[in-house]
Motif scaffolding. Structure first.
Motif, mmCIF file in Angstrom:
data_model
loop_
_atom_site.group_PDB
_atom_site.id
_atom_site.type_symbol
_atom_site.label_atom_id
_atom_site.label_comp_id
_atom_site.label_asym_id
_atom_site.label_seq_id
_atom_site.Cartn_x
_atom_site.Cartn_y
_atom_site.Cartn_z
ATOM 1 N N ILE A 102 87.520 73.025 0.719
ATOM 2 C CA ILE A 102 86.788 72.350 -0.362
ATOM 3 C C ILE A 102 87.711 71.414 -1.136
ATOM 4 O O ILE A 102 87.375 70.250 -1.406
ATOM 5 C CB ILE A 102 86.159 73.383 -1.318
ATOM 6 C CG1 ILE A 102 85.086 74.197 -0.591
ATOM 7 C CG2 ILE A 102 85.578 72.695 -2.550
ATOM 8 C CD1 ILE A 102 83.906 73.386 -0.106
ATOM 9 N N GLY A 103 88.901 71.911 -1.489
ATOM 10 C CA GLY A 103 89.845 71.095 -2.256
ATOM 11 C C GLY A 103 90.290 69.867 -1.481
ATOM 12 O O GLY A 103 90.377 68.759 -2.042
ATOM 13 N N THR A 104 90.567 70.028 -0.202
ATOM 14 C CA THR A 104 91.036 68.906 0.620
ATOM 15 C C THR A 104 89.957 67.842 0.768
ATOM 16 O O THR A 104 90.227 66.642 0.580
ATOM 17 C CB THR A 104 91.457 69.400 2.015
ATOM 18 O OG1 THR A 104 92.450 70.423 1.889
ATOM 19 C CG2 THR A 104 92.027 68.258 2.843
ATOM 20 N N VAL A 105 88.747 68.258 1.094
ATOM 21 C CA VAL A 105 87.653 67.292 1.286
ATOM 22 C C VAL A 105 87.332 66.579 -0.030
ATOM 23 O O VAL A 105 87.138 65.353 -0.051
ATOM 24 C CB VAL A 105 86.401 67.997 1.846
ATOM 25 C CG1 VAL A 105 85.209 67.044 1.885
ATOM 26 C CG2 VAL A 105 86.682 68.538 3.243
ATOM 27 N N LEU A 106 87.293 67.335 -1.133
ATOM 28 C CA LEU A 106 87.044 66.716 -2.441
ATOM 29 C C LEU A 106 88.136 65.704 -2.762
ATOM 30 O O LEU A 106 87.862 64.595 -3.249
ATOM 31 C CB LEU A 106 86.993 67.785 -3.529
ATOM 32 C CG LEU A 106 86.732 67.271 -4.952
ATOM 33 C CD1 LEU A 106 85.309 66.759 -5.079
ATOM 34 C CD2 LEU A 106 86.993 68.373 -5.985
ATOM 35 N N GLY A 107 89.377 66.069 -2.470
ATOM 36 C CA GLY A 107 90.493 65.156 -2.711
ATOM 37 C C GLY A 107 90.374 63.888 -1.895
ATOM 38 O O GLY A 107 90.605 62.782 -2.410
ATOM 39 N N VAL A 108 90.012 64.014 -0.611
ATOM 40 C CA VAL A 108 89.857 62.832 0.249
ATOM 41 C C VAL A 108 88.775 61.908 -0.305
ATOM 42 O O VAL A 108 88.962 60.683 -0.371
ATOM 43 C CB VAL A 108 89.512 63.240 1.700
ATOM 44 C CG1 VAL A 108 89.090 62.025 2.519
ATOM 45 C CG2 VAL A 108 90.697 63.931 2.367
ATOM 46 N N VAL A 109 87.655 62.472 -0.728
ATOM 47 C CA VAL A 109 86.557 61.667 -1.265
ATOM 48 C C VAL A 109 86.990 60.947 -2.542
ATOM 49 O O VAL A 109 86.733 59.755 -2.731
ATOM 50 C CB VAL A 109 85.323 62.545 -1.535
ATOM 51 C CG1 VAL A 109 84.238 61.755 -2.264
ATOM 52 C CG2 VAL A 109 84.761 63.102 -0.222
ATOM 53 N N LEU A 136 89.004 56.580 -8.704
ATOM 54 C CA LEU A 136 89.079 58.042 -8.742
ATOM 55 C C LEU A 136 90.322 58.459 -7.947
ATOM 56 O O LEU A 136 90.519 58.033 -6.831
ATOM 57 C CB LEU A 136 87.826 58.665 -8.130
ATOM 58 C CG LEU A 136 86.491 58.246 -8.754
ATOM 59 C CD1 LEU A 136 85.346 59.027 -8.136
ATOM 60 C CD2 LEU A 136 86.492 58.446 -10.264
ATOM 61 N N THR A 137 91.151 59.273 -8.542
ATOM 62 C CA THR A 137 92.458 59.563 -7.955
ATOM 63 C C THR A 137 92.632 61.047 -7.686
ATOM 64 O O THR A 137 91.794 61.875 -8.065
ATOM 65 C CB THR A 137 93.579 59.100 -8.903
ATOM 66 O OG1 THR A 137 93.466 59.849 -10.137
ATOM 67 C CG2 THR A 137 93.460 57.618 -9.203
ATOM 68 N N ALA A 138 93.766 61.376 -7.055
ATOM 69 C CA ALA A 138 94.117 62.774 -6.820
ATOM 70 C C ALA A 138 94.241 63.521 -8.136
ATOM 71 O O ALA A 138 93.885 64.703 -8.237
ATOM 72 C CB ALA A 138 95.430 62.843 -6.040
ATOM 73 N N THR A 139 94.726 62.837 -9.158
ATOM 74 C CA THR A 139 94.884 63.466 -10.476
ATOM 75 C C THR A 139 93.545 63.951 -11.001
ATOM 76 O O THR A 139 93.425 65.086 -11.498
ATOM 77 C CB THR A 139 95.499 62.470 -11.473
ATOM 78 O OG1 THR A 139 96.724 61.965 -10.943
ATOM 79 C CG2 THR A 139 95.765 63.132 -12.811
ATOM 80 N N LEU A 195 94.469 73.652 -5.760
ATOM 81 C CA LEU A 195 94.980 72.469 -6.459
ATOM 82 C C LEU A 195 95.858 71.622 -5.539
ATOM 83 O O LEU A 195 95.767 70.386 -5.522
ATOM 84 C CB LEU A 195 95.767 72.895 -7.698
ATOM 85 C CG LEU A 195 95.002 73.693 -8.757
ATOM 86 C CD1 LEU A 195 95.925 74.072 -9.908
ATOM 87 C CD2 LEU A 195 93.808 72.894 -9.277
ATOM 88 N N LEU A 196 96.710 72.293 -4.772
ATOM 89 C CA LEU A 196 97.602 71.578 -3.863
ATOM 90 C C LEU A 196 96.813 70.839 -2.783
ATOM 91 O O LEU A 196 97.143 69.698 -2.417
ATOM 92 C CB LEU A 196 98.591 72.552 -3.219
ATOM 93 C CG LEU A 196 99.594 71.959 -2.214
ATOM 94 C CD1 LEU A 196 100.462 70.907 -2.888
ATOM 95 C CD2 LEU A 196 100.457 73.061 -1.609
ATOM 96 N N SER A 197 95.760 71.461 -2.275
ATOM 97 C CA SER A 197 94.950 70.816 -1.232
ATOM 98 C C SER A 197 94.230 69.585 -1.783
ATOM 99 O O SER A 197 94.079 68.576 -1.073
ATOM 100 C CB SER A 197 93.944 71.815 -0.655
ATOM 101 O OG SER A 197 93.044 72.266 -1.649
ATOM 102 N N GLY A 208 94.697 65.926 -0.243
ATOM 103 C CA GLY A 208 93.512 65.155 0.139
ATOM 104 C C GLY A 208 93.387 63.861 -0.647
ATOM 105 O O GLY A 208 93.037 62.818 -0.095
ATOM 106 N N GLY A 209 93.686 63.919 -1.954
ATOM 107 C CA GLY A 209 93.571 62.734 -2.803
ATOM 108 C C GLY A 209 94.532 61.641 -2.416
ATOM 109 O O GLY A 209 94.168 60.453 -2.353
ATOM 110 N N ILE A 210 95.785 62.007 -2.135
ATOM 111 C CA ILE A 210 96.777 61.019 -1.715
ATOM 112 C C ILE A 210 96.398 60.437 -0.352
ATOM 113 O O ILE A 210 96.512 59.225 -0.116
ATOM 114 C CB ILE A 210 98.180 61.653 -1.658
ATOM 115 C CG1 ILE A 210 98.625 62.096 -3.061
ATOM 116 C CG2 ILE A 210 99.189 60.691 -1.069
ATOM 117 C CD1 ILE A 210 98.782 60.980 -4.055
#
Length: 491
Positions: A18-25, A32-35, A57-59, A63-65
């Motif tokens: 969930i964290g990784t996919v949300l970060g990628v989006v 909208l950033t990783a932060t 949080l790390l994922s 994902g965000g980067i």
């Protein structure tokens, strides 16, 4: 292996996905950033166990980067500050109908860069932390000067770029003095009292200015054509040809990532510059060279593991995201530092395993879904896409500090960026000085205070002097290549 089994058979793996996919989006959407992704998830992790909470949080960070590559390639607008250099070659590739292929290579570079930095993080984190501690205000000042010169050398007109660097440094001095907190607002405009935040200005320079440019063309056409290639996986030969670039950019990203306050933007610029210098076809960079995407995205993600070194070993956050991760650690009763590895080895191992799993999830998601779906979504007609981009840009600028003044700054710099493009001024030097200018002033003044006004330590200390020498050599080679170009034209 035990940590792998425990995480894969627990709800933690679901949180990582969930964290990784949300970060990628979030990374894929300009503004909208990783932060922001980590900010949203931080309160949700309060009730989780430490490994699950920090892994989530790390994922989102990973994902965000990684997600910034999407908008950078497909619409020429960096989704995150660290994906600025990806635009140089990624967007021209998308214009040629190679968007999916470029995304596949970008995702592969994200994967390899992350794994290189994880390797260093696991094996020699304490030693790398000592390197970071050896940097003083003098070294940081010269590193940033080298960054400014490097960015200027990447653009078409070196002297125009130096001029924009100076303008950017002047703009960065707006707001409160970093040493004595004196108010520096020559205009008297109230919303400029706190200075000019870099991210809204960057969104304006890259995203809004691009929207203005696209508005001048046919609105019934897409920004990029439909991708010609459906094969997103790089070929074995392409991977072999990129091996040196992967390794060099990964090491650059990791080493710069361990320096608190420098960030991934500098790492991607340096890696891109080195890839261009090492290439047999440097003239193709900026016109659709896949190695430009490789260098940028490898260094981009290698910064993540590098940034975790001072955070976990010394308790020093290097940027906004790692500051949030520090808050997450403390929220779960964990104190980062050398004793964390001694007293909480299970947590540290679990975090490393989660890092690896998140990187794999990111890669699988990008090449199986992202690289196929995003090109389709972003190849719609401009008349539909541009309003969505503007709305997301406004939302992204506002969400950074929840201030309407940031939206005005975004709009102002959007107009500035539009005219800079019209007059053939590169926006890159302005962006890098806005990102690093505040820290540059703080470091140079701190160094001068420590030396009682003596400038010699900036040049005589070994590391600082080395970076100064690299800056001088860069200027020399840029001038020499320019003279050669003029002579060849004359002939």
């Amino acid at each position: 292996m035990q940590a792998f089994v425990e995480i894969l058979t627990s709800p933690t793996v679901f949180y990582i996905i969930i964290g990784t996919v949300l970060g990628v989006v979030f990374g894929a959407i300009p503004g909208l950033t990783a932060t922001l992704a980590v900010v949203i998830l931080l309160p949700i992790t309060y009730g989780m166990d430490p490994v699950a909470g920090l892994s989530t949080l790390l994922s989102a960070y990973i994902g965000g980067i990684s997600g910034g590559v999407v908008a950078a390639i497909l619409i020429g607008m960096p989704g995150t500050p660290s994906s600025v250099t990806t635009v140089f070659d990624g967007y021209p590739l998308a214009k040629k109908g190679l968007g999916s292929k470029a995304l596949g290579m970008g995702a592969t570079a994200n994967l390899i860069g992350s794994l290189i930095s994880l390797f260093f993080l696991i094996l020699i984190a304490p030693q790398l932390a000592k390197v970071a501690l050896s940097f003083t205000a003098y070294e940081y000042t010269m590193v940033m000067i080298f960054a400014f010169v490097t960015v200027a050398s990447l653009t078409g007109n070196f002297f125009k770029s130096i001029l924009m660097t100076i303008v950017g440094l002047l703009i960065a001095t707006w707001g409160f003095d970093p040493i004595n907190a004196m108010d520096r607002n020559p205009t008297g405009i109230e919303f400029l009292r706190n200075g000019i935040p870099a991210i809204p200005a960057m969104i304006g320079l890259f995203v809004v200015s691009r929207v203005f440019v696209e508005l001048e063309s046919d609105q019934s056409k897409p920004i990029i054509p439909k991708s010609k290639s459906t094969n997103v996986f790089p070929k074995l030969k392409e991977l072999k040809d990129s091996f040196t670039n992967f390794l060099r950019s990964g090491v650059i990203g990791t080493l710069i990532g361990i320096l608190p306050g420098i960030g991934s933007s500098l790492a991607t610029f340096v890696a891109y510059d080195q890839a261009k210098k090492a290439s047999k076809e440097p003239e193709t960079f900026g016109k659709g060279n896949m190695q430009g995407v490789v260098s940028s995205e490898t260094a981009n993600n290698a910064v993540i593991g590098g940034a975790l070194v001072p955070l976990l070993v010394l308790g020093i956050p290097g940027d906004g995201v790692t500051a949030l991760l520090l808050g997450g650690l403390q929220m779960h009763g964990l104190q980062p530092g050398p004793l964390l590895f001694v007293n909480q080895p299970d947590f540290v191992v679990g975090l490393f395993v989660s890092f690896f799993i998140s990187v794999i999830v990111m890669f699988v998601f990008m090449v199986t879904i992202g690289a196929r779906i995003f090109p389709v979504l972003l190849s719609v007609k401009k008349v539909y896409l541009l309003p969505i981009v503007m709305v997301m840009s406004i939302a992204g600028s506002y969400n950074i500090g929840y201030r309407i003044s940031d939206v005005w700054i975004m709009a102002i710099f959007g107009v500035i960026g539009y005219f800079m493009n019209k007059w053939n001024f590169s926006t890159l030097p302005l962006v890098i000085t806005l990102l690093l200018g505040f820290g540059f002033e703080q470091y140079i003044r701190t160094g001068l205070i420590q030396s009682s006004g003596d400038i010699t330590p900036f040049f005589t200390r070994p590391i600082a002097g080395s970076f100064f020498l690299l800056s001088v050599l860069t200027i020399y080679f840029v001038n020499r290549s320019k003279k050669k170009g003029l002579l060849s034209k004359a002939k």
